[in-house]
Design an enzyme around this catalytic site. Structure first.
Site, PDB file in Angstrom:
ATOM      1  N   ASP A   6       3.344   5.752  -3.780  1.00 21.84           N
ATOM      2  CA  ASP A   6       2.468   5.136  -2.788  1.00 21.84           C
ATOM      3  C   ASP A   6       2.650   5.910  -1.488  1.00 21.84           C
ATOM      4  OD1 ASP A   6       1.900   3.421  -4.801  1.00 21.84           O
ATOM      5  OD2 ASP A   6       2.621   1.604  -3.802  1.00 21.84           O
ATOM      6  N   HIS A  66      -3.763  -1.185   4.286  1.00 28.14           N
ATOM      7  CA  HIS A  66      -2.565  -1.679   3.595  1.00 28.14           C
ATOM      8  C   HIS A  66      -2.343  -3.168   3.851  1.00 28.14           C
ATOM      9  CE1 HIS A  66       1.512  -1.602   1.830  1.00 28.14           C
ATOM     10  NE2 HIS A  66       1.097  -0.501   1.241  1.00 28.14           N
ATOM     11  N   HIS A 163       8.208   5.167  -3.424  1.00 25.00           N
ATOM     12  CA  HIS A 163       7.702   5.277  -2.048  1.00 25.00           C
ATOM     13  C   HIS A 163       8.292   6.555  -1.454  1.00 25.00           C
ATOM     14  CE1 HIS A 163       7.337   1.070  -3.143  1.00 25.00           C
ATOM     15  NE2 HIS A 163       6.312   1.039  -2.315  1.00 25.00           N
TER      16      HIS A 163
HETATM   17 ZN   LIG Z   1       1.978   0.479  -0.271  1.00 26.46          ZN
END
Ligand SMILES: [Zn+2]
Length: 194
Positions: A6, A66, A163
């Site tokens: 992400d 987001h 991430h």
């Molecule tokens: Zn995210």
């Protein structure tokens, strides 16, 4: 299996060069992955976004703002996804459709959200393995151990969530790739998963 990232404005503690570092590790080890890019991030980092695409990684949409998708009205929902789509296309030269990942995974199991995405050409793309690499206490070896264990237990077709802005992720990634490869894994993009 599929490593997915992400690519977004990070939470604390974010590693400022984390995404660049992840790209270098993937390039060094000849691994292709899937990048779910936040529209606002693509606007702020167009050349890095372009580099991700130019290195052969599959480009997906991770919304523009987001926000949890279930908080948005139908109109705001479509606007957010479209804004992100335009920003991602402009930066990377790639259409992110049909790959979408809901921020926080919010709404990923919700039939209304899935059909709203479907109407505008997307399919929600969830994951099987979440090492919580974004947590402040996460460590590289800890994240790597968890990913290797859970991806191996899941077996063929495992989708792993990372991430790239987390420090732990940069440290874990070489261990994950080498460890899973030693166990016989092959890394593919989401569009190559059967
Ligand atoms: Zn995210």
């Amino acid at each position: 299996m599929a490593l997915t990232f992400d690519v977004e404005h990070g939470d604390q503690p974010a590693h400022p060069d984390g995404t660049r570092h992840v790209l270098e590790t993937l390039t060094d080890r000849k691994v292709v992955a899937t990048m779910f890019i936040q529209g606002r991030w693509a606007q702020a980092n167009p050349s890095l976004a372009r580099d991700l695409a130019d290195h052969g990684h599959l480009i997906g949409n991770h919304s523009h703002h987001h926000a949890p998708m279930s908080w948005l009205s139908p109109k705001a929902f479509d606007q957010d996804v479209r804004l992100a789509e335009r920003a991602i296309r402009r930066a990377t030269g790639h259409d992110p459709r049909p790959w979408f990942r809901c921020p926080f995974g919010d709404g990923s199991e919700d039939p209304a959200i899935r059909s709203a995405l479907d109407r505008i050409g997307y399919r929600e793309t969830s994951w099987h393995v979440d090492p919580f690499d974004w947590r402040g206490k996460a460590t590289g070896p800890g994240v790597a151990r968890l990913v290797i264990e859970e991806a191996t237990a899941h077996g063929d077709g495992a989708v792993v969530l990372f991430h790239p802005w987390s420090r732990a992720t940069g440290r874990a990634l070489p261990l994950v790739i080498d460890g899973l490869r030693a166990a016989g894994a092959r890394f593919v993009r989401m569009d190559e998963l059967s």
